[in-house]
Design a protein around this motif. Structure first.
Motif, PDB file in Angstrom:
ATOM      1  N   LEU A   1     -28.269  12.577  46.088  1.00  0.00           N
ATOM      2  CA  LEU A   1     -27.797  11.717  45.002  1.00  0.00           C
ATOM      3  C   LEU A   1     -26.277  11.636  45.013  1.00  0.00           C
ATOM      4  CD1 LEU A   1     -28.456  10.192  42.283  1.00  0.00           C
ATOM      5  CD2 LEU A   1     -28.053  12.408  41.166  1.00  0.00           C
ATOM      6  N   ASP A   2     -25.613  12.797  45.100  1.00  0.00           N
ATOM      7  CA  ASP A   2     -24.149  12.822  45.108  1.00  0.00           C
ATOM      8  C   ASP A   2     -23.585  12.053  46.298  1.00  0.00           C
ATOM      9  OD1 ASP A   2     -24.043  14.363  42.797  1.00  0.00           O
ATOM     10  OD2 ASP A   2     -24.027  16.262  43.880  1.00  0.00           O
ATOM     11  N   ARG A   3     -24.192  12.239  47.453  1.00  0.00           N
ATOM     12  CA  ARG A   3     -23.697  11.557  48.655  1.00  0.00           C
ATOM     13  C   ARG A   3     -23.792  10.043  48.498  1.00  0.00           C
ATOM     14  NH1 ARG A   3     -26.423   9.573  52.764  1.00  0.00           N
ATOM     15  NH2 ARG A   3     -28.336  10.615  52.090  1.00  0.00           N
ATOM     16  N   ARG A   4     -24.921   9.567  48.007  1.00  0.00           N
ATOM     17  CA  ARG A   4     -25.119   8.124  47.878  1.00  0.00           C
ATOM     18  C   ARG A   4     -24.237   7.520  46.785  1.00  0.00           C
ATOM     19  NH1 ARG A   4     -31.532   6.986  48.099  1.00  0.00           N
ATOM     20  NH2 ARG A   4     -30.749   4.825  48.088  1.00  0.00           N
ATOM     21  N   LEU A   5     -24.100   8.228  45.666  1.00  0.00           N
ATOM     22  CA  LEU A   5     -23.279   7.691  44.585  1.00  0.00           C
ATOM     23  C   LEU A   5     -21.794   7.740  44.935  1.00  0.00           C
ATOM     24  CD1 LEU A   5     -25.097   9.020  41.393  1.00  0.00           C
ATOM     25  CD2 LEU A   5     -25.242   6.761  42.460  1.00  0.00           C
ATOM     26  N   ALA A   6     -21.367   8.779  45.654  1.00  0.00           N
ATOM     27  CA  ALA A   6     -19.972   8.835  46.088  1.00  0.00           C
ATOM     28  C   ALA A   6     -19.660   7.688  47.045  1.00  0.00           C
ATOM     29  CB  ALA A   6     -19.682  10.180  46.755  1.00  0.00           C
ATOM     30  N   LYS A   7     -20.607   7.376  47.922  1.00  0.00           N
ATOM     31  CA  LYS A   7     -20.418   6.258  48.844  1.00  0.00           C
ATOM     32  C   LYS A   7     -20.392   4.941  48.081  1.00  0.00           C
ATOM     33  CE  LYS A   7     -20.186   4.187  52.839  1.00  0.00           C
ATOM     34  NZ  LYS A   7     -18.948   4.263  53.660  1.00  0.00           N
ATOM     35  N   LEU A   8     -21.280   4.786  47.103  1.00  0.00           N
ATOM     36  CA  LEU A   8     -21.297   3.569  46.294  1.00  0.00           C
ATOM     37  C   LEU A   8     -19.962   3.389  45.583  1.00  0.00           C
ATOM     38  CD1 LEU A   8     -22.765   1.174  44.924  1.00  0.00           C
ATOM     39  CD2 LEU A   8     -23.562   2.817  43.190  1.00  0.00           C
ATOM     40  N   ALA A   9     -19.457   4.466  44.974  1.00  0.00           N
ATOM     41  CA  ALA A   9     -18.179   4.373  44.267  1.00  0.00           C
ATOM     42  C   ALA A   9     -17.054   3.985  45.212  1.00  0.00           C
ATOM     43  CB  ALA A   9     -17.874   5.699  43.578  1.00  0.00           C
ATOM     44  N   SER A  10     -17.049   4.552  46.416  1.00  0.00           N
ATOM     45  CA  SER A  10     -15.960   4.280  47.360  1.00  0.00           C
ATOM     46  C   SER A  10     -15.909   2.814  47.773  1.00  0.00           C
ATOM     47  CB  SER A  10     -16.093   5.172  48.592  1.00  0.00           C
ATOM     48  OG  SER A  10     -17.205   4.780  49.387  1.00  0.00           O
ATOM     49  N   THR A  11     -17.060   2.141  47.765  1.00  0.00           N
ATOM     50  CA  THR A  11     -17.062   0.720  48.141  1.00  0.00           C
ATOM     51  C   THR A  11     -16.329  -0.132  47.117  1.00  0.00           C
ATOM     52  OG1 THR A  11     -19.180   0.298  47.036  1.00  0.00           O
ATOM     53  CG2 THR A  11     -19.259   0.988  49.346  1.00  0.00           C
ATOM     54  N   LEU A  12     -16.114   0.417  45.910  1.00  0.00           N
ATOM     55  CA  LEU A  12     -15.399  -0.315  44.851  1.00  0.00           C
ATOM     56  C   LEU A  12     -14.069   0.354  44.524  1.00  0.00           C
ATOM     57  CD1 LEU A  12     -18.453  -0.986  42.497  1.00  0.00           C
ATOM     58  CD2 LEU A  12     -17.278  -2.649  43.944  1.00  0.00           C
ATOM     59  N   ASP A  13     -13.573   1.174  45.459  1.00  0.00           N
ATOM     60  CA  ASP A  13     -12.323   1.913  45.242  1.00  0.00           C
ATOM     61  C   ASP A  13     -12.392   2.741  43.958  1.00  0.00           C
ATOM     62  OD1 ASP A  13     -11.184   0.781  47.536  1.00  0.00           O
ATOM     63  OD2 ASP A  13     -10.525  -0.978  46.422  1.00  0.00           O
ATOM     64  N   ALA A  14     -13.581   3.263  43.661  1.00  0.00           N
ATOM     65  CA  ALA A  14     -13.797   4.049  42.449  1.00  0.00           C
ATOM     66  C   ALA A  14     -14.009   5.524  42.811  1.00  0.00           C
ATOM     67  CB  ALA A  14     -14.990   3.505  41.675  1.00  0.00           C
ATOM     68  N   LYS A  15     -13.989   6.364  41.787  1.00  0.00           N
ATOM     69  CA  LYS A  15     -14.196   7.801  41.960  1.00  0.00           C
ATOM     70  C   LYS A  15     -15.496   8.205  41.271  1.00  0.00           C
ATOM     71  CE  LYS A  15      -9.224   8.703  42.105  1.00  0.00           C
ATOM     72  NZ  LYS A  15      -8.072   9.352  41.429  1.00  0.00           N
ATOM     73  N   TYR A  16     -16.107   9.273  41.803  1.00  0.00           N
ATOM     74  CA  TYR A  16     -17.376   9.754  41.258  1.00  0.00           C
ATOM     75  C   TYR A  16     -17.346  11.271  41.186  1.00  0.00           C
ATOM     76  CZ  TYR A  16     -22.151  11.596  41.489  1.00  0.00           C
ATOM     77  OH  TYR A  16     -23.286  12.334  41.274  1.00  0.00           O
ATOM     78  N   THR A  17     -17.758  11.830  40.053  1.00  0.00           N
ATOM     79  CA  THR A  17     -17.954  13.271  39.921  1.00  0.00           C
ATOM     80  C   THR A  17     -19.223  13.504  39.097  1.00  0.00           C
ATOM     81  OG1 THR A  17     -16.569  13.399  37.928  1.00  0.00           O
ATOM     82  CG2 THR A  17     -15.481  13.836  40.054  1.00  0.00           C
ATOM     83  N   ARG A  18     -19.772  14.714  39.227  1.00  0.00           N
ATOM     84  CA  ARG A  18     -20.973  15.080  38.457  1.00  0.00           C
ATOM     85  C   ARG A  18     -20.809  16.476  37.897  1.00  0.00           C
ATOM     86  NH1 ARG A  18     -25.251  18.093  39.591  1.00  0.00           N
ATOM     87  NH2 ARG A  18     -24.731  18.161  41.816  1.00  0.00           N
ATOM     88  N   TYR A  19     -21.137  16.652  36.619  1.00  0.00           N
ATOM     89  CA  TYR A  19     -21.177  17.970  35.989  1.00  0.00           C
ATOM     90  C   TYR A  19     -22.595  18.160  35.455  1.00  0.00           C
ATOM     91  CZ  TYR A  19     -19.695  22.123  33.489  1.00  0.00           C
ATOM     92  OH  TYR A  19     -19.550  23.438  33.058  1.00  0.00           O
TER      93      TYR A  19
END
Length: 451
Positions: free
Chosen positions: A304-322
């Motif tokens: 999940l983290d890998r896919r969402l981090a990649k998705l965010a990067s396509t929009l020049d966005a950042k992703y974190t999870r707690y």
């Protein structure tokens, strides 16, 4: 292509027993066709041509001996020619299929691993390491599923407690009893602490905190908050088994380790819960309350983290999870993509067997307060003004009227409770924290009521 033979449940059990014995025989010595044939012949007490075909098929399917996968080899033999065809032909001819005449002890070994973890090649190795007999280990791992059936709470490994949620509903706390908890702590520190998780994960990690989770999103134009439902309960025993297999443990060891760290909630307890949650918790899952669950949930969420981090990067966005809190932040590109972005996050989560809570998804621009895990991230990390003002007022009243007048929730150690809240403010905003600390140090703590 011929159709796969069909067997009754009894016949399939017979086939499985023979396939298991043959798999053990193939793994009980050198992985050479001649050696495999000789051991298989001893196991079934015959020298028919099909035994050579079986050995050659296994050697072709597994050029290297699958020493960590005896169950997989058994399934291979059950579903690949010639064994099922031999069974089907014998049954159709009213003859007896092969039977087990002798059982050999297989060689089971861990797969190579990069993690610095204990080498438990067999269940006996694991039992010895934990200071248990194999029978005691099986009892703690609940390999027979007694937790869901026994009525006497003393025979269960967990205690159950309903916790009211702040916004309605209940959360079930599954607390392992002390002996199982100690075994889980050993697994946590000796195994799971040495397995890396995705860099986007900030919960339950040394050196990570709600502050490190929130910090990457400071000053962003757009912040998106997403919450996952039933985070631990969605991590099934099958996924946990896969984690232990991935780090190198053989199938039998991974099976027992999975039993030690998962739980199925008894029906009388589940009847107190709402439908969907009751369904998921009735099957073995990560229990909320076990020390191993946070680390295993982080590992289960790697995809999940890998896919969402990649998705965010396509929009020049950042992703974190707690834990079950997901955060995305970015500029104009993310803001424009919001209508399609959030549904895509839901689909990715579903593909990874997680579910997004639609009532806890929020899109917040920098024109309003942007808050993640109790931390404001608009211009810098900060505590919400309302929280600071409430704590400031409480400390002021303690100073004027005495601490007992403010301990309305009956904290056993009110001083420590307030000190912890001040430490949190200090970690986020040192200046505000210092002002609170000065008031705190002027309070007459001897005025605390014995009650």
């Amino acid at each position: 292509m011929t159709d796969r033979p069909q067997f009754t449940e009894t016949e399939r059990g017979w086939l499985r027993d023979v396939a298991t014995a043959l798999a053990d025989a193939l793994l009980a010595g050198p992985w050479t066709v001649d050696g495999m044939i000789e051991r298989a012949r001893r196991t079934v007490g015959e020298s028919s041509r099909w035994i050579g075909e079986l050995a050659r098929a296994a050697h072709f399917g597994y050029p290297q001996a699958p020493l960590d996968r005896p169950g997989e080899l058994t399934r291979f033999l059950m579903t690949s020619a010639p064994l099922p065809d031999v069974f089907a032909h014998a049954l159709a001819s009213d003859r007896s299929p092969p039977v087990v005449r002798r059982r050999l002890i297989p060689t089971i070994r861990m797969a190579p691993t990069a993690a610095s973890i204990p080498a438990w090649h067999t269940v006996a190795d694991l039992a010895n390491h934990l200071g248990l007999t194999i029978g005691e280990l099986a009892w703690f791992a609940d390999t027979q599923g007694r937790e869901t059936r026994v009525r006497d709470e003393r025979l269960r490994h967990y205690r159950y407690r309903m916790l009211a949620k702040r916004h309605g509903g209940y959360r079930l706390l599954e607390s392992p009893k002390w002996q199982l908890r100690e075994l889980q702590r050993r697994i946590l520190h000796e195994v799971l602490d040495h397995v890396p998780v995705h860099d986007a994960a900030h919960g339950f990690r040394v050196g990570r905190s709600p502050l490190t989770y929130a910090a990457p999103h400071v000053g962003a134009r757009c912040v998106i908050r997403v919450d996952l439902e039933n985070f631990f309960g969605r991590v099934t025993a099958g996924r946990v088994w896969g984690i232990f297999r991935l780090v190198g443990y053989p199938e039998p060891v991974a099976y027992v380790l999975t039993g030690l760290v998962t739980n199925a909630v008894p029906a009388p307890v589940r009847r107190q819960l709402a439908g969907g949650l009751a369904f998921w918790l009735g099957a073995p899952h990560l229990p909320q309350g076990a020390p191993t669950s946070p680390a295993l949930a982080n590992l289960a969420a790697y995809g999940l983290d890998r896919r969402l981090a990649k998705l965010a990067s396509t929009l020049d966005a950042k992703y974190t999870r707690y834990a079950d809190d997901l955060a995305f932040s970015g500029g104009d590109r993310l803001a424009r993509a919001v209508p399609g972005f959030v549904p895509l996050v839901r689909r990715i989560a579903a593909a990874e067997n997680f579910v997004v809570n639609p009532f806890k998804t929020a899109v917040v621009t920098n024109r309003t307060r942007q808050q993640l895990t109790g931390v404001v991230v608009n211009e810098r990390l900060n505590v919400p003004r309302a929280d600071f003002d409430r704590l400031k007022a409480t400390l002021h009243n303690c100073l004027i009227d005495g601490p007992a007048s403010q301990n309305r929730d009956g904290h056993a150690d009110f001083r420590a409770h307030l000190a912890g809240r001040i430490s949190w403010v200090e970690s986020v905003n040192a200046g505000r924290g210092a002002r609170l600390r000065r008031t705190f140090e002027r309070i007459d703590w001897d005025a605390v009521s014995p009650a």
